[in-house]
Design a protein around this motif. Structure first.
Motif, short mmCIF file in Angstrom:
data_model
loop_
_atom_site.label_atom_id
_atom_site.label_comp_id
_atom_site.label_asym_id
_atom_site.label_seq_id
_atom_site.Cartn_x
_atom_site.Cartn_y
_atom_site.Cartn_z
N GLY A 9 -48.09 -7.56 68.11
CA GLY A 9 -47.28 -8.78 68.17
C GLY A 9 -47.00 -9.28 69.56
N GLU A 10 -47.39 -8.54 70.58
CA GLU A 10 -47.06 -8.93 71.95
C GLU A 10 -47.89 -10.13 72.41
OE1 GLU A 10 -47.72 -6.95 76.31
OE2 GLU A 10 -46.86 -5.66 74.75
N PRO A 11 -47.26 -11.21 72.81
CA PRO A 11 -48.00 -12.35 73.34
C PRO A 11 -48.79 -12.00 74.59
CG PRO A 11 -45.79 -13.02 72.71
CD PRO A 11 -45.83 -11.52 72.66
N ASP A 12 -49.74 -12.84 74.94
CA ASP A 12 -50.64 -12.54 76.05
C ASP A 12 -49.97 -12.65 77.42
OD1 ASP A 12 -52.73 -12.09 74.32
OD2 ASP A 12 -53.51 -14.13 74.46
N THR A 13 -48.84 -13.31 77.48
CA THR A 13 -48.18 -13.52 78.78
C THR A 13 -46.74 -13.03 78.75
OG1 THR A 13 -47.36 -15.72 78.22
CG2 THR A 13 -49.60 -15.58 79.17
N VAL A 14 -46.21 -12.77 79.95
CA VAL A 14 -44.80 -12.41 80.09
C VAL A 14 -43.92 -13.53 79.56
CG1 VAL A 14 -42.97 -11.94 81.76
CG2 VAL A 14 -45.21 -10.85 82.02
N GLU A 15 -44.27 -14.75 79.95
CA GLU A 15 -43.47 -15.91 79.54
C GLU A 15 -43.45 -16.05 78.02
OE1 GLU A 15 -45.86 -15.88 81.81
OE2 GLU A 15 -44.63 -16.06 83.63
N GLY A 16 -44.60 -15.86 77.40
CA GLY A 16 -44.67 -15.95 75.95
C GLY A 16 -43.86 -14.88 75.25
N SER A 17 -43.84 -13.69 75.84
CA SER A 17 -43.07 -12.58 75.26
C SER A 17 -41.58 -12.85 75.34
CB SER A 17 -43.40 -11.28 76.00
OG SER A 17 -44.79 -11.00 75.92
N ARG A 18 -41.15 -13.43 76.45
CA ARG A 18 -39.73 -13.74 76.60
C ARG A 18 -39.31 -14.88 75.68
NH1 ARG A 18 -39.93 -13.73 83.23
NH2 ARG A 18 -39.91 -11.46 83.53
N ALA A 19 -40.21 -15.81 75.46
CA ALA A 19 -39.88 -16.99 74.66
C ALA A 19 -39.83 -16.68 73.17
CB ALA A 19 -40.91 -18.09 74.94
N ASP A 20 -40.54 -15.65 72.73
CA ASP A 20 -40.62 -15.36 71.30
C ASP A 20 -40.46 -13.86 71.05
OD1 ASP A 20 -41.00 -15.55 68.60
OD2 ASP A 20 -43.13 -16.10 68.71
N PRO A 21 -39.26 -13.32 71.31
CA PRO A 21 -39.06 -11.87 71.16
C PRO A 21 -39.22 -11.37 69.74
CG PRO A 21 -36.97 -12.99 71.54
CD PRO A 21 -38.04 -13.99 71.80
N GLY A 22 -39.09 -12.26 68.77
CA GLY A 22 -39.23 -11.85 67.38
C GLY A 22 -40.60 -11.29 67.05
N ARG A 23 -41.61 -11.71 67.79
CA ARG A 23 -42.97 -11.23 67.53
C ARG A 23 -43.12 -9.75 67.89
NH1 ARG A 23 -47.55 -15.00 70.02
NH2 ARG A 23 -48.73 -13.18 69.27
N ILE A 24 -42.29 -9.29 68.82
CA ILE A 24 -42.37 -7.91 69.29
C ILE A 24 -41.45 -7.00 68.48
CG2 ILE A 24 -42.12 -6.44 71.35
CD1 ILE A 24 -42.41 -9.01 73.02
N ALA A 25 -40.45 -7.58 67.85
CA ALA A 25 -39.40 -6.81 67.18
C ALA A 25 -39.92 -6.01 65.99
CB ALA A 25 -38.29 -7.75 66.73
N ASP A 26 -39.21 -4.92 65.69
CA ASP A 26 -39.36 -4.14 64.47
C ASP A 26 -40.70 -3.40 64.35
OD1 ASP A 26 -37.86 -3.17 62.38
OD2 ASP A 26 -38.56 -4.66 60.93
N HIS A 27 -41.38 -3.19 65.46
CA HIS A 27 -42.59 -2.36 65.45
C HIS A 27 -42.20 -0.96 65.90
CE1 HIS A 27 -45.44 -5.53 64.58
NE2 HIS A 27 -44.90 -6.28 65.53
N GLY A 28 -42.48 0.03 65.04
CA GLY A 28 -42.13 1.41 65.35
C GLY A 28 -43.29 2.19 65.95
N ILE A 29 -43.07 3.47 66.19
CA ILE A 29 -44.07 4.31 66.84
C ILE A 29 -45.37 4.34 66.03
CG2 ILE A 29 -44.61 6.69 67.52
CD1 ILE A 29 -41.56 7.02 68.09
N ASP A 30 -45.29 4.55 64.72
CA ASP A 30 -46.51 4.61 63.91
C ASP A 30 -47.27 3.30 63.95
OD1 ASP A 30 -46.25 7.25 63.16
OD2 ASP A 30 -45.28 6.82 61.24
N ASP A 31 -46.55 2.17 63.98
CA ASP A 31 -47.22 0.87 64.08
C ASP A 31 -48.04 0.78 65.36
OD1 ASP A 31 -45.93 -0.01 61.74
OD2 ASP A 31 -44.19 -0.71 62.88
N VAL A 32 -47.44 1.26 66.44
CA VAL A 32 -48.12 1.18 67.74
C VAL A 32 -49.31 2.12 67.78
CG1 VAL A 32 -47.80 1.35 70.24
CG2 VAL A 32 -45.92 0.55 68.82
#
Length: 268
Positions: free
Chosen positions: A44-67
């Protein structure tokens, strides 16, 4: 990334609060050393730092097994087993993948504690407090302030350099892996469990910063003890004056060169 030219692939795995692009210097150096490199982000991590900061929901709720599953899928697309280089939680992920025989070797730098590691230093608790202060953060992505980043990452460098690194690389991080790691020693099926007894796995190098607040030396030394039942190569190296920013601050090259030297030593 597919290995089509005979070069050994190296996969860089970042930890919490840093973007995948923070591996840029390492990637360039390893390319120059003859490896084929890639630094894919977390699910879910966007390609850029700016994109990650703008849309934190895409990174949320991913656990160790997901990664782990995410990187295992990337590895499955390679022609040969890669070398893994992971920092912080990325170091834990690298150890899990190595224990599953999905990698030729792994370098785990200031790696987050795996199941069985008991020390819980006060500095680690202070670093993770912004996440643990609210149980709902298990399902959210949480950001650090510049001040919190200085304590967690930049305590061995100047405040100016820490703030510059924060502005350049810091992104929100999912809280779920921290909650999972905190409960690891009470959960028989914890995703933070690593197959440390694997006799057939590739070599592992644990690297640690002596001034690290996030993953103090006591955690890394306790991690080394978890591998005592395996005869597979497990080495450790310390950088006494370094903290958690050791992969991205002005001294990154010393750490990267040590990793390259170790790989050469083991003909990897």
């Amino acid at each position: 990334m597919a290995n089509t030219d005979g070069r050994t692939p190296v996969l860089f795995i970042h930890g919490l609060w840093l973007h995948a692009s923070s591996w840029g210097n390492w990637s360039d150096l390893f390319q120059e050393a003859g490896y084929q490199t890639s630094a894919p982000g977390w699910p879910g991590e966007p390609d850029t730092v700016e994109g990650s900061r703008a849309d934190p929901g895409r990174i949320a709720d991913h656990g160790i097994d997901d990664v782990v599953t995410h990187y295992a899928k990337i590895i499955s697309g390679l022609d040969t087993k890669p070398i893994l280089v992971g920092h912080s939680f990325g170091g834990m992920i690298a150890q899990k993948l190595l224990g599953q025989d999905l990698a030729a070797a792994a370098v785990a730098i200031d790696a987050a504690q795996i199941k069985g590691v008991l020390p819980l230093p006060l500095s680690s608790l202070r670093v993770t407090f912004p996440v643990f202060k609210n149980p709902a953060n298990r399902h959210r992505a949480v950001s650090l302030t510049a001040e919190q980043f200085r304590y967690a990452f930049g305590n061995a460098i100047t405040e100016q350099e820490s703030d510059e690194l924060y502005q350049r690389w810091a992104i929100p991080a999912p809280g779920k892996p921290l909650f999972e790691a905190a409960a690891a020693n009470f959960d028989p099926h914890s995703p933070a469990k690593v197959d440390t007894a694997n006799e057939l796995r590739g070599p592992l190098l644990l690297m640690m910063g002596g001034r690290d607040h996030t993953v103090p030396e006591s955690i890394t030394r306790a991690t080394l003890k978890q591998y005592r039942h395996s005869d597979a190569v497990t080495d450790i190296v310390a950088f006494d004056d370094r903290a958690h920013s050791l992969t991205i601050d002005h001294g990154w090259r010393e750490v990267a060169d040590a990793a390259l030297s170790w790989l050469k030593q083991h003909a990897l």
